[in-house]
Design a protein around this motif. Structure first.
Motif, short mmCIF file in Angstrom:
data_model
loop_
_atom_site.label_atom_id
_atom_site.label_comp_id
_atom_site.label_asym_id
_atom_site.label_seq_id
_atom_site.Cartn_x
_atom_site.Cartn_y
_atom_site.Cartn_z
N GLN A 1 0.83 -1.20 0.00
CA GLN A 1 0.00 0.00 0.00
C GLN A 1 0.85 1.24 0.00
OE1 GLN A 1 -2.08 0.82 3.58
NE2 GLN A 1 -0.56 -0.15 4.90
N LYS A 2 0.28 2.27 -0.63
CA LYS A 2 0.94 3.57 -0.58
C LYS A 2 -0.12 4.58 -0.19
CE LYS A 2 2.82 2.79 -4.70
NZ LYS A 2 3.40 3.04 -6.03
N HIS A 3 0.33 5.69 0.40
CA HIS A 3 -0.68 6.69 0.76
C HIS A 3 -0.04 8.05 0.74
CE1 HIS A 3 1.21 7.14 4.70
NE2 HIS A 3 1.41 5.83 4.58
N ARG B 1 -5.26 2.68 6.71
CA ARG B 1 -3.87 2.33 6.45
C ARG B 1 -3.38 1.35 7.51
NH1 ARG B 1 -0.13 6.89 7.86
NH2 ARG B 1 -0.13 5.72 9.79
#
Lengths: 780, 597
Positions: B55-57, B92
């Motif tokens: 995941q990226k945020h 997240r």
């Protein structure tokens, strides 16, 4: 192996022998038995040297009551080293089989530069400075001074050698120059003087041609050789040129300027003790020297003794200490009359005046706008009328100068080369009336805009210089890989050989592949003929030929060009057109230059490149130093390309004069001689690639003129016999194809002894089985 | 989060530019569910968590809205835009936790290879390798995809392939280029008369190596006296003057500019180097010594102007440099090889590295001082005429490789006499070794090697002889059977399909065996399971081989069985070893119930 040739047991250091080596020995023995001279041509790569050495040493071993001395002359120092290395091998073998009775002393002799071990002397740049440096330390008067004054430097090695006196001898053995130096260093004796001294006791002496042929050198080194000697001139195809060079002198403006300086210096030396000379008339009185520390009371007696010597004649030089000798008289020993020096040059000042007049006269002669050619007789007559110097005076110039310089105790002889040259010249023209001509050129024809006048005394008759050698020694052997046509040499050198033979090469397989390439890749003819050589098409075709070859031939390739200027031009063109760059992608490129040191290093690198498998091309010049003396055997040369026909520069005045002389005296046609000379050079160049029968190599003659019969037929027979008709008129692509085939064939294993019908390698049993005659049947 | 699910309002975007579909995002431990507010819109999403790789945020405080980007294992991604950052944070953390959990699960079997997380570059390299090599791809498919080997295990034996890029640098030092660089072509801009030279550190190194005077000048002048740019400008100015071959002009310019003169003058370092080198030169080509012995060519003696000697202008000699000299120098430098082994970055470091290496070599050269011995040896080696003498080395029969059949035909008789029983012998040797024996013999041979060096062959002569005999036998029978054409091999006579199958089996057996034998001794449970897997795979191949044997026409069957036999033997040995080991293990595990097995 060991075998009999008639009454001589020959010791040969290998297990096998080539049949031609065997028959070579038989012929050689005949000549020795007959005590006559002989002329033997045997192809390169058949082991001439070892055959010669082993027969002659065995011959002298088998006749212990009258041992003969072998004087082996090579052209170069490295050939000298190679010969001595072969002799060492042979000597070890003989000792192993015969024990101590086979012991001989063999030495190589060279100049001080190559033998000196004194580091201060060796630091000098060239040979003349080394000679002078040595003289500064070892001249008899320097040593006498040093005995009184410890601050005067001397050479420790020479002092030790002198101290050891008669104990200073070389034990029997074979000494290369390297060995001599090592021995000298170890014992602390001077190797040069030791070798000079040992020459008269040695069984084998190996040295350069000039030590026998050039009267200047031969006069001091070789005068005591006994008559019962065998003299061998190896690689003697150029011997006529060496003889001619030995007796030729040229005088340029620089020479005259230098000579004037020299004369001024000499007259200063004389002036500084003028009183002395005034008192020293024809009736010598004892003068008391009051001058510099150098001149003491002994001076007077020395000057008197010089005068006496001059009265008695010049044959007394032999009594001088060994260190005081310089180059001897340029004329031949027999021509020097054993008579008194003419009265008009006995006094130093008078002699100086004579020399000044001579220099003045020569200077006047150099100021000319036209090429002049004169005979010595005419020249002497004109000197006599214009400068008032007669022929007899001229003849004594050199020795009178020598004597004067000794008297003046001049050690820096390298400074006096110019006046020495003038005296050389004077003595030569005073001595010889025929066989010479004097040519004065105001400029070099190739550069007419640069005035560079030169007066050349050129010798045309090769027999002059070599005559004393033939007269003096019992047997003289002239041998080489290229002596074709073999009947020409006796005429050029004016002697009568008892044996004159040309041997062919018995080959196990066709290991040489000569080709004549007449057309380039575009099917246009290639040649270095004057009108074609600068044609860009020819240059490009030559480049393409090399480019194709470097991509096919492994290891080393050697290329010979007709001259330096042509080579420079062609390399520059190849560089500009990118051909050189392409060649470099396959092999490294090395080039012979006129700088000897650089060429030597280039050769060394070339060999290393071949050794490590990188492969390389060497560009060289026919008639150059490399072509004359360096072997490109085995992987060092798988292919040699001769670009063009190496004719001499035919517009040269000297060459024309020589041709004229040859025509008038020997009835040799100009064209014949030029072709003969060019083809022997070409054969010499291509012959460098093969060393033994296990070796193999290709030779490409790249010029359309080689396909003509009159040119081609002058090649030695061992090349001609392998030149197939199909290979006489090739273009680049065909040559490439042949090269590929040849290389593939040579890579296959083969039977070294040859087939059953035609043996090319004989063992001891083979030799024992057959009588003397059967070898011939087998060979021919 | 303890609840095991999280529900937030978010917008789902297929791409970054997509304005997004508003809806509800619900994440559970198993899957991600997105339901749009508008039931008609097409953004419905239902993805299982095990497909999600990472995941990226976006960061709080940045200009970007709060986005969460989940990437799946097909390199696709799902982007969600939240209403605020706290929602994003919650999601997240949740995703992180779930991913960590699933990671634990998946990582369990590969504890020995903890570095299973691959960078994209490594992955790409592997894919590239597989794509390039169809055989490798086949193996990969057969074993990895079927689960016999893990990805990591498969690649572990091929490390070499993977760090090929890294190896490239150290494998071989590059020498200088053969082509001359003296003619670096300048580029012109076409408008002005300015020219531009492009110098790389490589070229600079070569210039320095070929022209020590330039090197020295660089070290002394740059950067104290002039900038590097000025230095090279001067250098090329000098080169230009050389190329015009106008030594008068060169002399004139040199008189005005002393730095320029350095480039124009003859290289004094080279001259002194060559003087020292000439002492070490092979005496058989020492032409300098000839010069010293040549009394005919005293100045003004001999024939002076007959055309053979060349005319040179003596003035301005100092400023003449010929192409020949350059070529010779270049070739010598190429031959010497490159002494500098540093990353070529800037000119200064190049120059200094070269200076260092020169210093080393010169001190080395001095220590070698007396090379006279070597020179003499060289001469005596050169003088011997090789073919007149029996060769110095041991007698040997020359091996003629024109037609190998000749040799094998002659060996046929021998081969038939020593029939298969010796082959059985080799097998026994292979499998009757217990670990103690192996250990003992290893120690023994190590001590032997320590004592006397590695002189003896590693393989005992008898064993080698046996293997050699067996090989000869099989080859010679084959050759015998095939007959005429020496180029033809057995495989060529088989139908293409069978040939390929055989070859494939052979490589796969090799692969399996490599892993199999590498797993011993079994120290972890991981290896234990691996060996089991491998053994199953091997026993799977076994009947396949039999099947091939059966399927070929009868005239080829003998050939095929000859080919298959060694495969069988190898498999047999492995399985035998496996069983013996299992027995020992079960016996021991009776004593030690806590054994890892």
């Amino acid at each position: 192996m060991k075998f009999q040739i008639e009454d001589v047991t020959v010791y040969f250091p290998y297990d096998h022998i080539y049949p031609e080596q065997y028959s070579y020995m038989i012929e050689l023995k005949r000549a020795l038995d007959a005590k006559g001279h002989c002329l033997l041509e045997m192809p390169t790569g058949t082991g001439k040297t070892i055959a010669l050495l082993s027969l002659i040493t065995s011959y002298s071993l088998s006749k212990p009551q009258s041992p003969i001395k072998l004087i082996y002359c090579t052209r170069t120092v490295h050939e000298m080293e190679k010969t001595l290395a072969e002799l060492k091998l042979l000597h070890n073998y003989q000792i192993k089989h015969l024990g101590p009775q086979a012991r001989i002393l063999a030495i190589g002799l060279s100049s001080r530069k190559n033998l000196c071990v004194n580091p201060t002397v060796l630091a000098a740049e060239n040979r003349d400075s080394v000679d002078a440096g040595c003289r500064k330390l070892t001249a008899s008067w320097v040593r006498a001074m040093a005995a009184e004054n410890p601050n005067v430097p001397t050479c420790q090695f020479f002092e030790n050698y002198e101290k050891a006196a008669s104990a200073a001898v070389l034990p029997p053995g074979v000494y290369t120059l390297q060995d001599l130096r090592a021995f000298g260093k170890e014992k602390g004796w001077c190797p040069y003087f030791l070798a000079r001294h040992m020459v008269q006791f040695a069984n084998v002496v190996v040295y350069s041609y000039q030590y026998l042929l050039d009267p200047k050198v031969a006069g001091i080194i070789s005068k005591e050789m006994q008559k019962e000697s065998v003299v061998v001139f190896d690689e003697a195809h150029n011997i006529d040129n060496v003889c001619i060079e030995a007796l030729s002198v040229s005088v340029r403006r620089q020479t005259l300027e230098g000579a004037t300086r020299n004369l001024n210096r000499i007259s200063q030396e004389i002036d500084s003790r003028k009183n002395l000379f005034h008192k020293l008339g024809p009736k010598p009185t004892y003068a008391v020297g009051l001058f510099h520390g150098r001149f003491k009371a002994t001076d007077a007696s020395r000057l008197r003794s010089e005068y006496n010597r001059l009265v008695e004649g010049l044959a007394l030089r032999g009594n001088l200490p060994i260190t005081d000798t310089w180059l001897s008289n340029p004329a031949l020993p027999d021509d020097i009359l054993k008579e008194a020096v003419p009265g008009n040059i006995r006094r130093a000042e008078h002699f100086l005046h004579v020399l000044r007049r001579l220099v003045q006269y020569l200077r006047g002669r150099l100021e000319t706008d036209n090429v002049e050619k004169e005979s010595p007789v005419g020249f002497v007559a004109s000197i006599s009328s214009h400068a008032g110097i007669d022929q007899k005076t001229l003849k004594f110039c050199y020795d009178r100068l020598h004597s004067l310089m000794l008297t003046l105790e001049i050690t820096d002889t390298d400074e006096f080369l110019h006046i020495q040259t003038i005296c050389d010249f004077a003595t030569l023209i005073g001595t010889y009336a025929r066989g010479f001509s004097i040519i004065i050129e105001p400029f070099d024809e190739r550069m007419p805009h640069i005035p560079d006048p030169v007066l050349q005394l050129s010798c045309h008759d090769a027999s002059l210089a070599i005559k004393p050698v033939f007269d003096r020694f019992q047997s003289v052997v002239i041998t080489s890989g290229t002596l074709s046509p073999i009947d020409l040499y006796p005429r050029l050198l004016n002697f009568h050989p008892v044996v004159s033979r040309s041997f062919t090469m018995s080959l196990t397989r066709d290991c040489i592949c000569p080709m004549v390439l007449t057309r380039g890749s575009d099917q246009l003819p290639v040649s270095t003929k004057f009108d074609m050589r600068s044609d860009p098409g020819v240059v490009r075709n030559y480049g393409k030929l090399l480019l194709e070859m470097v991509s096919v031939v492994p290891d080393g390739i050697v290329c010979f060009f007709v001259s330096y200027s042509y080579m420079d031009g062609i390399i520059n063109t190849w560089n500009d057109s990118g051909i050189l760059k392409e060649i470099m992608q396959h092999k490294l490129v090395f080039i012979e230059t006129q700088d000897v040191v650089e060429t030597t290093l280039a050769l060394d690198n070339y060999r290393r490149a071949c050794d490590c498998g990188r492969g390389a091309v060497f560009f060289s010049v026919a008639r150059g130093k490399v072509a004359e003396g360096i072997d490109f055997d085995r992987h060092y040369g798988r292919l040699v390309i001769m670009f063009g026909v190496p004719f001499q520069y035919t517009l040269s005045k000297i060459l024309l004069a020589r041709l004229e002389y040859l025509r008038d005296t020997f009835q040799i046609k100009e064209g014949d001689f030029l072709t003969f000379d060019a083809l022997r050079q070409a054969a010499q160049c291509v012959g460098r690639v093969i060393r033994s029968k296990a070796d193999y190599g290709m030779m490409i003659f790249a010029d359309k003129r080689y396909s003509r019969h009159d040119k081609r037929s002058k090649l030695p027979s061992w090349i001609l016999s392998h030149l197939r008709d199909a290979n006489l008129n090739l273009s680049t692509d065909m040559a490439l194809h042949i090269a590929r085939e040849f290389l593939r064939k040579m890579a296959q294993p083969y039977d070294k002894t040859g087939g059953s019908d035609r043996k090319t390698l004989l063992s001891q049993e083979d030799l024992e089985k057959m009588g003397d005659g059967s070898v011939h049947e087998m060979l021919y | 989060m303890a609840s095991g699910h999280v529900t937030k309002r978010a917008k789902y975007k297929t791409t970054i530019k997509d304005p997004g579909t508003p809806g509800t995002l619900r994440m559970t431990l198993e899957k991600i569910l997105f339901v749009p507010h508008n039931p008609k819109s097409a953004g419905k999403l239902d993805v299982e968590f095990r497909f999600i790789k990472g995941q990226k945020h976006t960061k709080e405080g940045s200009s970007k809205p709060p986005w969460l980007n989940l990437t799946n294992n097909q390199n696709g991604s799902f982007i969600f835009e939240f209403e605020n950052y706290s929602d994003l944070q919650d999601c997240r953390d949740f995703v992180g936790k779930v991913l960590a959990k699933s990671g634990e699960v998946s990582e369990k079997p590969t504890v020995t290879y903890p570095d299973e997380q691959l960078s994209a570059a490594e992955m790409e390299l592997r894919i590239k390798l597989l794509r390039e090599d169809s055989e490798l791809q086949k193996l990969h498919k057969q074993f990895v995809l079927s689960g016999v080997l893990t990805e990591a295990e498969f690649w572990a034996t091929r490390k070499k392939l993977l760090d090929r890029e890294a190896n490239k640098k150290t494998k071989q030092r590059l020498g200088f280029k053969s082509a001359m660089i003296s003619d670096i072509k300048p580029s012109t801009d076409g408008r002005t008369n300015k020219v531009t030279f492009n110098l790389t550190p490589e070229i600079i190194l070569q210039i320095f190596a070929e022209k020590p005077a330039v090197h020295r000048a660089f070290l002394t002048y740059v950067p104290n006296k002039m900038s590097e740019r000025d230095f090279w400008t001067k250098y090329f100015r000098a080169e230009y003057l050389h190329s015009t071959k106008n030594s008068v002009a060169a002399a004139a310019e040199a008189a005005e500019d002393e730095e320029l003169a350095v480039f124009l003058k003859q290289d004094d370092i080279l001259a002194s180097e060559s003087r020292s080198k000439i002492r070490r030169v092979d005496p058989t080509l020492d032409m300098d010594a000839d010069e010293g012995d040549d009394y005919t060519h005293l100045p003004d003696h001999g024939i002076f102007r007959d055309g053979s000697k060349e005319v040179t202008e003596s003035e301005n000699e100092l400023y003449r440099r010929t192409l020949s000299q350059d070529i010779n120098r270049h070739a010598a430098v190429v031959l010497e090889g490159r002494a500098v082994d540093v990353e070529l970055e800037d000119t200064r470091s190049v120059a200094e590295a070269l200076a260092r290496s020169k210093q080393e070599s010169s001190t080395k050269g001095e220590s070698y001082g007396d090379t006279s011995r070597e020179r003499l040896d060289r001469v005596s080696r050169m003088t011997e005429i090789e073919d007149l003498q029996a060769p110095n080395n041991l007698p040997l029969a020359p091996l003629c490789i024109k037609d190998p059949r000749d040799y094998f035909d002659s060996q046929q008789v021998n081969a038939l006499r020593t029939s298969g029983d010796e082959l059985a012998g080799t097998e026994q040797i292979k499998c009757s070794l217990s670990s103690q024996e192996v250990y003992g013999s290893l120690r023994e041979s190590i001590s032997v090697i320590k004592a006397m060096g590695l002189k003896d062959p590693i393989v005992k002569p008898e064993v080698a002889h046996q293997v050699f005999d067996a090989l000869t036998q099989s080859i010679s029978t084959t050759k015998y059977n095939i007959g005429k054409n020496p180029q033809e091999s057995v495989l060529d006579r088989l139908p293409k399909k069978i040939k390929e199958e055989l070859l494939h089996h052979w490589t796969s057996i090799l692969e399996l065996l490599r892993h199999f034998w590498a797993s011993y001794p079994i120290t972890t449970s991981y290896l234990y399971t691996k060996v089991n897997r491998l053994k199953d795979a091997m026993s799977h191949i076994y009947p396949q081989l039999e099947e091939i044997k059966g399927s070929v026409p009868s005239d080829l069957r003998h050939q095929v069985s000859l080919l298959i036999r060694p495969m069988h033997q190898a498999l047999d040995a492995a399985i035998q070893h496996y069983e013996a080991d299992m027995q020992k293990r079960s016996a021991r595990s009776g004593e030690r119930p806590n054994g890892y097995a």
